[in-house]
Design a protein around this motif. Structure first.
Motif, PDB file in Angstrom:
ATOM      1  N   GLU A 236      15.202  20.089  -4.011  1.00 53.52           N
ATOM      2  CA  GLU A 236      15.461  19.516  -2.698  1.00 53.52           C
ATOM      3  C   GLU A 236      14.154  19.170  -1.986  1.00 53.52           C
ATOM      4  O   GLU A 236      14.025  18.092  -1.382  1.00 53.52           O
ATOM      5  CB  GLU A 236      16.279  20.496  -1.861  1.00 53.52           C
ATOM      6  N   ARG A 237      13.182  20.079  -2.055  1.00 49.31           N
ATOM      7  CA  ARG A 237      11.897  19.796  -1.422  1.00 49.31           C
ATOM      8  C   ARG A 237      11.173  18.640  -2.110  1.00 49.31           C
ATOM      9  O   ARG A 237      10.504  17.829  -1.463  1.00 49.31           O
ATOM     10  CB  ARG A 237      11.033  21.046  -1.433  1.00 49.31           C
ATOM     11  N   MET A 238      11.319  18.562  -3.430  1.00 48.03           N
ATOM     12  CA  MET A 238      10.690  17.466  -4.154  1.00 48.03           C
ATOM     13  C   MET A 238      11.347  16.133  -3.804  1.00 48.03           C
ATOM     14  O   MET A 238      10.659  15.125  -3.569  1.00 48.03           O
ATOM     15  CB  MET A 238      10.788  17.727  -5.664  1.00 48.03           C
ATOM     16  N   VAL A 239      12.693  16.130  -3.750  1.00 47.64           N
ATOM     17  CA  VAL A 239      13.396  14.903  -3.381  1.00 47.64           C
ATOM     18  C   VAL A 239      13.049  14.495  -1.960  1.00 47.64           C
ATOM     19  O   VAL A 239      12.825  13.307  -1.670  1.00 47.64           O
ATOM     20  CB  VAL A 239      14.917  15.100  -3.549  1.00 47.64           C
ATOM     21  N   GLU A 240      12.983  15.486  -1.063  1.00 48.75           N
ATOM     22  CA  GLU A 240      12.632  15.180   0.319  1.00 48.75           C
ATOM     23  C   GLU A 240      11.215  14.632   0.412  1.00 48.75           C
ATOM     24  O   GLU A 240      10.943  13.691   1.184  1.00 48.75           O
ATOM     25  CB  GLU A 240      12.766  16.437   1.177  1.00 48.75           C
ATOM     26  N   ALA A 241      10.305  15.200  -0.382  1.00 49.33           N
ATOM     27  CA  ALA A 241       8.930  14.695  -0.371  1.00 49.33           C
ATOM     28  C   ALA A 241       8.876  13.262  -0.893  1.00 49.33           C
ATOM     29  O   ALA A 241       8.168  12.413  -0.333  1.00 49.33           O
ATOM     30  CB  ALA A 241       8.038  15.595  -1.215  1.00 49.33           C
ATOM     31  N   ARG A 242       9.637  12.981  -1.945  1.00 47.69           N
ATOM     32  CA  ARG A 242       9.662  11.622  -2.479  1.00 47.69           C
ATOM     33  C   ARG A 242      10.282  10.653  -1.466  1.00 47.69           C
ATOM     34  O   ARG A 242       9.804   9.530  -1.273  1.00 47.69           O
ATOM     35  CB  ARG A 242      10.449  11.588  -3.797  1.00 47.69           C
ATOM     36  N   ARG A 243      11.365  11.104  -0.826  1.00 48.86           N
ATOM     37  CA  ARG A 243      12.011  10.254   0.164  1.00 48.86           C
ATOM     38  C   ARG A 243      11.060   9.976   1.328  1.00 48.86           C
ATOM     39  O   ARG A 243      10.968   8.845   1.832  1.00 48.86           O
ATOM     40  CB  ARG A 243      13.287  10.933   0.659  1.00 48.86           C
ATOM     41  N   ARG A 244      10.350  11.023   1.759  1.00 49.41           N
ATOM     42  CA  ARG A 244       9.404  10.862   2.850  1.00 49.41           C
ATOM     43  C   ARG A 244       8.249   9.946   2.438  1.00 49.41           C
ATOM     44  O   ARG A 244       7.791   9.111   3.232  1.00 49.41           O
ATOM     45  CB  ARG A 244       8.878  12.229   3.276  1.00 49.41           C
ATOM     46  N   PHE A 245       7.800  10.097   1.198  1.00 49.92           N
ATOM     47  CA  PHE A 245       6.708   9.244   0.713  1.00 49.92           C
ATOM     48  C   PHE A 245       7.135   7.782   0.679  1.00 49.92           C
ATOM     49  O   PHE A 245       6.383   6.883   1.102  1.00 49.92           O
ATOM     50  CB  PHE A 245       6.280   9.696  -0.684  1.00 49.92           C
ATOM     51  N   ILE A 246       8.347   7.528   0.177  1.00 50.38           N
ATOM     52  CA  ILE A 246       8.823   6.137   0.102  1.00 50.38           C
ATOM     53  C   ILE A 246       8.958   5.541   1.505  1.00 50.38           C
ATOM     54  O   ILE A 246       8.580   4.389   1.753  1.00 50.38           O
ATOM     55  CB  ILE A 246      10.165   6.085  -0.663  1.00 50.38           C
ATOM     56  N   ALA A 247       9.519   6.348   2.435  1.00 54.09           N
ATOM     57  CA  ALA A 247       9.667   5.860   3.802  1.00 54.09           C
ATOM     58  C   ALA A 247       8.306   5.587   4.438  1.00 54.09           C
ATOM     59  O   ALA A 247       8.100   4.550   5.097  1.00 54.09           O
ATOM     60  CB  ALA A 247      10.450   6.871   4.633  1.00 54.09           C
ATOM     61  N   ASP A 248       7.356   6.506   4.243  1.00 53.87           N
ATOM     62  CA  ASP A 248       6.022   6.307   4.818  1.00 53.87           C
ATOM     63  C   ASP A 248       5.339   5.098   4.202  1.00 53.87           C
ATOM     64  O   ASP A 248       4.708   4.285   4.907  1.00 53.87           O
ATOM     65  CB  ASP A 248       5.167   7.556   4.596  1.00 53.87           C
ATOM     66  N   ALA A 249       5.456   4.988   2.875  1.00 57.36           N
ATOM     67  CA  ALA A 249       4.809   3.862   2.203  1.00 57.36           C
ATOM     68  C   ALA A 249       5.402   2.533   2.665  1.00 57.36           C
ATOM     69  O   ALA A 249       4.676   1.566   2.930  1.00 57.36           O
ATOM     70  CB  ALA A 249       4.951   4.010   0.686  1.00 57.36           C
ATOM     71  N   ALA A 250       6.746   2.489   2.765  1.00 58.71           N
ATOM     72  CA  ALA A 250       7.381   1.248   3.210  1.00 58.71           C
ATOM     73  C   ALA A 250       6.969   0.902   4.635  1.00 58.71           C
ATOM     74  O   ALA A 250       6.720  -0.273   4.964  1.00 58.71           O
ATOM     75  CB  ALA A 250       8.899   1.392   3.113  1.00 58.71           C
ATOM     76  N   HIS A 251       6.886   1.941   5.485  1.00 63.59           N
ATOM     77  CA  HIS A 251       6.537   1.694   6.879  1.00 63.59           C
ATOM     78  C   HIS A 251       5.082   1.255   7.033  1.00 63.59           C
ATOM     79  O   HIS A 251       4.774   0.316   7.784  1.00 63.59           O
ATOM     80  CB  HIS A 251       6.794   2.965   7.692  1.00 63.59           C
ATOM     81  N   GLN A 252       4.195   1.920   6.299  1.00 62.43           N
ATOM     82  CA  GLN A 252       2.775   1.660   6.486  1.00 62.43           C
ATOM     83  C   GLN A 252       2.305   0.416   5.745  1.00 62.43           C
ATOM     84  O   GLN A 252       1.345  -0.229   6.159  1.00 62.43           O
ATOM     85  CB  GLN A 252       1.955   2.873   6.024  1.00 62.43           C
ATOM     86  N   LEU A 253       2.964   0.081   4.624  1.00 62.48           N
ATOM     87  CA  LEU A 253       2.502  -1.065   3.847  1.00 62.48           C
ATOM     88  C   LEU A 253       3.136  -2.380   4.305  1.00 62.48           C
ATOM     89  O   LEU A 253       2.653  -3.454   3.935  1.00 62.48           O
ATOM     90  CB  LEU A 253       2.822  -0.840   2.355  1.00 62.48           C
ATOM     91  N   ARG A 254       4.203  -2.304   5.096  1.00 63.98           N
ATOM     92  CA  ARG A 254       4.883  -3.533   5.526  1.00 63.98           C
ATOM     93  C   ARG A 254       3.946  -4.431   6.345  1.00 63.98           C
ATOM     94  O   ARG A 254       3.816  -5.633   6.092  1.00 63.98           O
ATOM     95  CB  ARG A 254       6.128  -3.182   6.330  1.00 63.98           C
ATOM     96  N   THR A 255       3.270  -3.828   7.316  1.00 67.50           N
ATOM     97  CA  THR A 255       2.388  -4.622   8.185  1.00 67.50           C
ATOM     98  C   THR A 255       1.175  -5.171   7.440  1.00 67.50           C
ATOM     99  O   THR A 255       0.872  -6.378   7.545  1.00 67.50           O
ATOM    100  CB  THR A 255       1.941  -3.783   9.395  1.00 67.50           C
ATOM    101  N   PRO A 256       0.421  -4.341   6.661  1.00 66.58           N
ATOM    102  CA  PRO A 256      -0.712  -4.905   5.913  1.00 66.58           C
ATOM    103  C   PRO A 256      -0.307  -6.016   4.962  1.00 66.58           C
ATOM    104  O   PRO A 256      -1.027  -7.028   4.842  1.00 66.58           O
ATOM    105  CB  PRO A 256      -1.277  -3.694   5.161  1.00 66.58           C
ATOM    106  N   LEU A 257       0.831  -5.877   4.296  1.00 66.88           N
ATOM    107  CA  LEU A 257       1.263  -6.921   3.370  1.00 66.88           C
ATOM    108  C   LEU A 257       1.621  -8.199   4.126  1.00 66.88           C
ATOM    109  O   LEU A 257       1.359  -9.317   3.655  1.00 66.88           O
ATOM    110  CB  LEU A 257       2.466  -6.425   2.553  1.00 66.88           C
TER     111      LEU A 257
END
Length: 462
Positions: A236-257
């Motif tokens: 559960e913690r691993m899935v949550e970390a992956r989910r959080r990573f994907i959300a952060d990556a999508a949020h942070q990379l959207r503007t630079p791209l």
């Protein structure tokens, strides 16, 4: 596709063990039961044989000229009506022909006067149980004693032995069958909670990682449930970390791209090289920022404690890693005219247990942050030393520092100080903190002497 091997059945394995062990015990007990039954039958029948033998011996006497044998009727009671046994007897001097009875009956190996001896023998194809007694005559005319031998076939004895033996073995076999049935029934009842547990896990939704309740489970199954719950918590913690990573990556990379795409389109609309150059330079700068952000996101994902240390921990000399990292980042310091230095010798005792890649990433992020926020002509110092409480890493700069009220917030992802005028993603200290926690250490932020920021990291020594 490999075929799945059938699972071993606990009930079947227990049944095989019980049947094997109990059958062996039954065979051993049957052998002892037969011996006991034979001994009991011989004891009972030998008493009758002894009484007849003594009755015959008592009626033997000698006169002046002959030995008289008067076999009483009571000694022949072995010939009862309906009996399946035959009786053989012999009276005579040892080594001579019989005075009366059957010739050639087996004699015992040793005898004592007036003492009955019982033994087994064979006569004319019949298996016999025999008794013998040496009868002294106490006459000078007949100095040699008389040997009395009386034997009977063993049919009646065997019938008694079989009755006792089969009765005893039958009762014990029935008891074993009942015990085996009860044991298998008890095992079947005992594994039902485990079957219900497995069915309950199979019926769960795919995203249900809540702990399994063990209130109604046997005590022996609770460690298994605890291990499953621990494993599901890790997942559960691993899935949550992956989910959080994907959300952060999508949020942070959207503007630079989006910025990169806009800059690329603007550059393509230019027809002259001189007009295109500023757009390409801006595109290059934005691309560098996007690459750095992506690398930091990947480093943060790899450094999270939920992942643990992927490879087995190694013994790492933190002093060597810090000194090499300082050397690698010297060009960045030279570009800003910052004095970047390392304090401390090659202390071989400054070793920690962990991953060299993550520890280098930790030191590199600390130095990079210090170089970004330290003004030109500033000073950044890295030091490693061995203390009683472990290995201490210090990174000190004379930049603007961090207000005390904001020192906990800077460890949050994407948090940047409002006064910060330096480009950054707000991930540097987050990565550092995750790596420190993954190695069982502590991190503290303080004011440096003379102004600036003092970062202190304590790691357990190897």
């Amino acid at each position: 596709m490999r075929s799945r091997l059938p699972a071993k059945s606990l009930k079947r394995g227990l049944a095989v063990w019980l049947v094997g062990v109990l059958s062996t015990l039954l065979l051993v007990d049957a052998w002892y039961s037969y011996r006991d039954a034979l001994a009991a039958a011989n004891q009972a029948y030998d008493r009758s044989l002894s009484a007849s033998l003594k009755g015959i011996a008592e009626r033997i006497y000698a006169t002046d000229s002959e030995v008289v044998v008067d076999i009483p009727y009571s000694a022949l009671e072995l010939f009862e009506a309906g009996s399946s046994d035959r009786v053989f007897y012999s009276v005579g001097h040892p080594g001579d022909e019989a005075i009366t009875g059957y010739e050639g009956l087996p004699a015992p190996a040793s005898l004592k006067p007036n003492v009955a001896v019982f033994y087994d023998g064979t006569y004319k194809g019949h298996t016999l149980r025999l008794g013998a007694m040496l009868k002294p005559l106490y006459r000078t005319e007949f100095p040699r004693p008389v040997l009395v031998i009386l034997g009977e076939t063993t049919n009646s004895r065997q019938e008694v032995v079989q009755t006792l033996f089969f009765g005893e073995v039958g009762r014990k076999a029935l008891l074993i069958v009942v015990a085996l049935s009860v044991a298998l029934l008890a095992t079947r009842q005992a594994v039902k909670p485990v079957e219900r547990l497995g069915q309950g896990i199979r019926n769960r939704p795919d995203d249900d990682l809540t702990p399994i309740q063990s209130d109604d489970l046997p005590r022996e199954v609770v460690p298994l449930v605890d291990a499953i719950n621990l494993h599901m918590d890790r997942i559960e913690r691993m899935v949550e970390a992956r989910r959080r990573f994907i959300a952060d990556a999508a949020h942070q990379l959207r503007t630079p791209l989006a910025v990169l795409n806009t800059q690329a389109e603007y550059a393509l609309r230019q027809s002259e090289v001189d007009e295109m150059r500023p757009a390409v330079e801006a595109f290059h700068n934005s691309l560098g920022s996007a690459i750095r952000l992506t690398n930091q996101l990947l480093s943060l994902s790899r450094a999270e404690p939920v992942n643990g240390l992927v490879a087995p921990p190694q013994t790492v000399d933190l002093a060597v890693v810090a000194r090499d990292t300082v050397v690698e980042l010297l060009p960045l310091a030279v570009r800003k005219q910052i004095d970047l230095g390392y304090e401390g010798g090659g202390d071989s005792m400054a070793t920690v247990s962990g991953q060299m890649v993550l520890l280098r990433e930790m030191i590199a992020n600390l130095i990079d942050n210090a170089l970004r926020y330290t003004p030109e002509g500033g000073l950044v110092t890295v030091a490693v030393s061995r203390r009683e409480d472990g290995v201490v890493l210090i990174v000190r700069d004379n930049g603007p520092g961090i207000p005390e009220a904001q020192r906990q917030n800077v460890f949050l992802r994407f948090f940047r100080l409002e006064t910060a005028d330096t480009l950054g993603s707000g991930l540097g200290l987050s990565i550092v903190r995750e790596i420190v926690l993954a190695h069982g250490g502590e991190i503290a932020l303080d004011d440096a002497a003379g102004g600036g920021l003092l970062v202190t990291i304590r790691l357990p020594a190897a």
